[in-house]
Design a protein around this motif. Sequence first.
Motif, mmCIF file in Angstrom:
data_model
loop_
_atom_site.group_PDB
_atom_site.id
_atom_site.type_symbol
_atom_site.label_atom_id
_atom_site.label_comp_id
_atom_site.label_asym_id
_atom_site.label_seq_id
_atom_site.Cartn_x
_atom_site.Cartn_y
_atom_site.Cartn_z
ATOM 1 N N LYS A 1 0.827 -1.212 0.000
ATOM 2 C CA LYS A 1 0.000 0.000 0.000
ATOM 3 C C LYS A 1 0.855 1.252 0.000
ATOM 4 C CE LYS A 1 -4.113 -2.260 1.522
ATOM 5 N NZ LYS A 1 -4.827 -2.844 2.653
ATOM 6 N N THR A 2 0.545 2.172 -0.868
ATOM 7 C CA THR A 2 1.248 3.456 -0.971
ATOM 8 C C THR A 2 0.203 4.560 -1.081
ATOM 9 O OG1 THR A 2 1.319 3.284 -3.389
ATOM 10 C CG2 THR A 2 3.227 2.421 -2.181
ATOM 11 N N PRO A 3 0.560 5.833 -0.800
ATOM 12 C CA PRO A 3 1.855 6.326 -0.349
ATOM 13 C C PRO A 3 2.145 5.932 1.116
ATOM 14 C CG PRO A 3 0.236 8.078 -0.283
ATOM 15 C CD PRO A 3 -0.450 6.892 -0.894
ATOM 16 N N HIS A 4 3.245 6.465 1.639
ATOM 17 C CA HIS A 4 3.706 6.026 2.947
ATOM 18 C C HIS A 4 2.654 6.220 4.041
ATOM 19 C CE1 HIS A 4 6.419 6.415 6.630
ATOM 20 N NE2 HIS A 4 6.362 5.145 6.310
ATOM 21 N N ALA A 5 1.940 7.357 3.998
ATOM 22 C CA ALA A 5 0.940 7.620 5.053
ATOM 23 C C ALA A 5 -0.154 6.551 5.025
ATOM 24 C CB ALA A 5 0.331 9.008 4.864
ATOM 25 N N TYR A 6 -0.532 6.107 3.837
ATOM 26 C CA TYR A 6 -1.579 5.086 3.728
ATOM 27 C C TYR A 6 -1.035 3.726 4.165
ATOM 28 C CZ TYR A 6 -5.497 2.430 1.821
ATOM 29 O OH TYR A 6 -6.579 1.588 1.678
ATOM 30 N N HIS A 7 0.209 3.451 3.809
ATOM 31 C CA HIS A 7 0.861 2.229 4.292
ATOM 32 C C HIS A 7 0.836 2.200 5.831
ATOM 33 C CE1 HIS A 7 4.020 -0.769 5.006
ATOM 34 N NE2 HIS A 7 4.531 0.114 5.844
ATOM 35 N N ARG A 8 1.207 3.348 6.431
ATOM 36 C CA ARG A 8 1.284 3.412 7.888
ATOM 37 C C ARG A 8 -0.099 3.209 8.531
ATOM 38 N NH1 ARG A 8 4.434 8.375 8.912
ATOM 39 N NH2 ARG A 8 2.363 9.238 8.993
ATOM 40 N N LEU A 9 -1.117 3.816 7.909
ATOM 41 C CA LEU A 9 -2.471 3.641 8.442
ATOM 42 C C LEU A 9 -2.851 2.154 8.444
ATOM 43 C CD1 LEU A 9 -5.036 5.223 9.419
ATOM 44 C CD2 LEU A 9 -5.859 5.061 7.053
ATOM 45 N N ASN A 10 -2.512 1.448 7.356
ATOM 46 C CA ASN A 10 -2.835 0.023 7.271
ATOM 47 C C ASN A 10 -2.010 -0.803 8.265
ATOM 48 O OD1 ASN A 10 -4.768 -0.857 4.834
ATOM 49 N ND2 ASN A 10 -3.771 1.078 4.354
ATOM 50 N N GLY B 1 6.525 -12.336 -14.908
ATOM 51 C CA GLY B 1 6.024 -11.007 -15.286
ATOM 52 C C GLY B 1 5.856 -10.060 -14.100
ATOM 53 N N ARG B 2 5.674 -10.627 -12.914
ATOM 54 C CA ARG B 2 5.444 -9.779 -11.725
ATOM 55 C C ARG B 2 6.598 -9.840 -10.725
ATOM 56 N NH1 ARG B 2 -0.217 -7.980 -10.929
ATOM 57 N NH2 ARG B 2 -1.225 -8.555 -12.872
ATOM 58 N N ARG B 3 7.675 -10.512 -11.135
ATOM 59 C CA ARG B 3 8.830 -10.668 -10.232
ATOM 60 C C ARG B 3 9.356 -9.311 -9.766
ATOM 61 N NH1 ARG B 3 13.645 -13.241 -8.948
ATOM 62 N NH2 ARG B 3 12.922 -15.314 -9.413
ATOM 63 N N GLU B 4 9.580 -8.408 -10.743
ATOM 64 C CA GLU B 4 10.171 -7.104 -10.379
ATOM 65 C C GLU B 4 9.271 -6.343 -9.419
ATOM 66 O OE1 GLU B 4 11.470 -4.534 -13.531
ATOM 67 O OE2 GLU B 4 12.622 -6.174 -14.435
ATOM 68 N N GLN B 5 7.965 -6.406 -9.689
ATOM 69 C CA GLN B 5 6.999 -5.697 -8.829
ATOM 70 C C GLN B 5 7.059 -6.229 -7.389
ATOM 71 O OE1 GLN B 5 3.035 -6.096 -10.389
ATOM 72 N NE2 GLN B 5 2.150 -4.853 -8.769
ATOM 73 N N LEU B 6 7.130 -7.547 -7.247
ATOM 74 C CA LEU B 6 7.183 -8.129 -5.902
ATOM 75 C C LEU B 6 8.510 -7.784 -5.217
ATOM 76 C CD1 LEU B 6 5.861 -9.760 -3.685
ATOM 77 C CD2 LEU B 6 6.663 -11.863 -4.794
ATOM 78 N N GLU B 7 9.603 -7.839 -5.972
ATOM 79 C CA GLU B 7 10.896 -7.486 -5.378
ATOM 80 C C GLU B 7 10.876 -6.022 -4.901
ATOM 81 O OE1 GLU B 7 13.732 -10.616 -7.869
ATOM 82 O OE2 GLU B 7 13.581 -8.545 -8.557
ATOM 83 N N ALA B 8 10.261 -5.163 -5.705
ATOM 84 C CA ALA B 8 10.194 -3.740 -5.331
ATOM 85 C C ALA B 8 9.315 -3.553 -4.086
ATOM 86 C CB ALA B 8 9.648 -2.923 -6.496
ATOM 87 N N THR B 9 8.223 -4.310 -4.013
ATOM 88 C CA THR B 9 7.344 -4.218 -2.829
ATOM 89 C C THR B 9 8.104 -4.619 -1.567
ATOM 90 O OG1 THR B 9 5.368 -4.663 -4.132
ATOM 91 C CG2 THR B 9 5.213 -5.131 -1.783
ATOM 92 N N VAL B 10 8.842 -5.706 -1.668
ATOM 93 C CA VAL B 10 9.611 -6.175 -0.493
ATOM 94 C C VAL B 10 10.646 -5.125 -0.100
ATOM 95 C CG1 VAL B 10 11.283 -7.905 0.280
ATOM 96 C CG2 VAL B 10 9.205 -8.626 -0.912
ATOM 97 N N ALA B 11 11.356 -4.579 -1.084
ATOM 98 C CA ALA B 11 12.410 -3.588 -0.779
ATOM 99 C C ALA B 11 11.802 -2.350 -0.117
ATOM 100 C CB ALA B 11 13.145 -3.205 -2.061
ATOM 101 N N ARG B 12 10.697 -1.856 -0.670
ATOM 102 C CA ARG B 12 10.072 -0.642 -0.113
ATOM 103 C C ARG B 12 9.523 -0.916 1.290
ATOM 104 N NH1 ARG B 12 6.023 0.361 -3.788
ATOM 105 N NH2 ARG B 12 4.777 -1.023 -2.500
ATOM 106 N N ALA B 13 8.849 -2.063 1.441
ATOM 107 C CA ALA B 13 8.286 -2.394 2.757
ATOM 108 C C ALA B 13 9.399 -2.454 3.810
ATOM 109 C CB ALA B 13 7.533 -3.727 2.674
ATOM 110 N N ARG B 14 10.509 -3.087 3.461
ATOM 111 C CA ARG B 14 11.621 -3.196 4.424
ATOM 112 C C ARG B 14 12.160 -1.816 4.773
ATOM 113 N NH1 ARG B 14 13.961 -8.342 4.890
ATOM 114 N NH2 ARG B 14 16.010 -7.460 5.292
ATOM 115 N N ALA B 15 12.269 -0.953 3.757
ATOM 116 C CA ALA B 15 12.770 0.409 4.003
ATOM 117 C C ALA B 15 11.827 1.159 4.950
ATOM 118 C CB ALA B 15 12.911 1.151 2.685
#
Length: 380
Positions: free
Chosen positions: A52-61, A93-107
């Motif tokens: 979930k993005t942006p960061h404020a919405y991620h935090r709410l969730n 086809g969705r590998r990059e998207q999942l890798e990016a989700t994991v990287a952003r979530a960890r950050a």
Amino acid sequence: MLRCVVIGSGIVGAALADRLAGEKAEVVLLEQGRPGQATSRWSLAWLNAAAKTPHAYHRLNADGMRAWARLATGLNGATWYRPVGNLRVADAGRREQLEATVARARAWGYAAHLVDREEAARIEPTVRLPDTASRNLCLAWFPQEGYLLTEPLVEQLVARARQRGASVRTGEAGRVTGIERVAGRVTAVRTADGERIPADTVVCCAGRWTSEVAAMAGIRVPMVDPTPPGSTAPGFVARVGPVEPSPTRVLHTPGVNLRPHGPRTVHLEAGDMTADLHTPETHLRDLAHTLLDRARQLLPGLSQARVQEYRVCVRPMPADGMPVVGTVEAVPGLYIVVTHSGVTLAARLAELVTRELLEDIRLPQLEPYRIERFTATSPQ
Ligand SMILES: Cc1cc2nc3c(=O)[nH]c(=O)nc-3n(C[C@H](O)[C@H](O)[C@H](O)COP(=O)(O)OP(=O)(O)OC[C@H]3O[C@@H](n4cnc5c(N)ncnc54)[C@H](O)[C@@H]3O)c2cc1C
């Protein structure tokens, strides 16, 4: 004491009524059917924030997930709270998207890990994972996610709200047919049995029916219309069983998403399986069997399973995908809460909304979600 009428007893209205009553507001909870039997009953009910993005919405969730953990300790969580983690499989086809989700979530400080096939098999031993190497699949594990069993949860929220002094009206006695205003300000609601129920604040938690209820107070809430063919608001789900052994985790895979639903049943859905409110019954039955076939590929424990139930249900979707939460400036006394992540968010929204109502404040966490962001919103 603030007199609050809460319209709608899905997960959002039930959590709010319980919280408000616990803070000593005078609460009347109105439900046109039976509590928890509309969209909340059919939801995948996955607790999540990773994508979930942006960061404020991620935090709410993420706050939403923590709020359920708090609630579980005092409300018999063993019967409805399942913080079991979520295992996700993405195709090439969705590998990059999942890798990016994991990287952003960890950050953002959220637990997320890329895992290999052996680790995934340890996490969920009941699953027959596809050959990840030859198909270039990507696997990720989100250990803090999970799911809720919404039926026992809503039942217990409503029961506790009653114990805390809330009055609960269902059926015709709970079906709101009008919202009264005096000099622009909401003063009462009317129900189908002819009752007039006075209120200082009316909180609309009517889910997919929010537009209709808000229109009774002259307000337009822009929502995705579920009725045109191909609308994105309807979703198709099926429940199948028996399953032996049962999986434990939430699983998202290219062909099917699933979670346990009770001891011997599995809840299924798939992003590419679309149905709308016009899809013929025979096609819905075929879709349910296709979902079961896909799930069997993944879970050998479903070898004897049959389709038990299937349903097209409607997501309450504000037009821009973000929640609508807050007082309506143009109509004092009217407060709206609607979101298409209602399961993840309901407990946290109940906390925040209760504070806004009882302390008469505006919380910064809710500012992005005011209805006034829709420029087209105006009194009718
Ligand atoms: C297929 C699908 C999968 C989903 N997956 C997830 C997920 O994984 N995670 C997640 O967080 N969310 C998910 N959602 C969304 C989530 O289920 C909803 O956001 C949530 O259930 C909405 O709860 P609610 O209480 O707002 O609505 P509802 O559960 O629909 O409750 C609204 C209530 O209002 C009542 N009502 C309406 N009009 C009136 C009236 N005039 N008078 C009195 N009562 C009235 C209705 O009868 C109903 O009981 C999913 C939704 C769908 C359809």
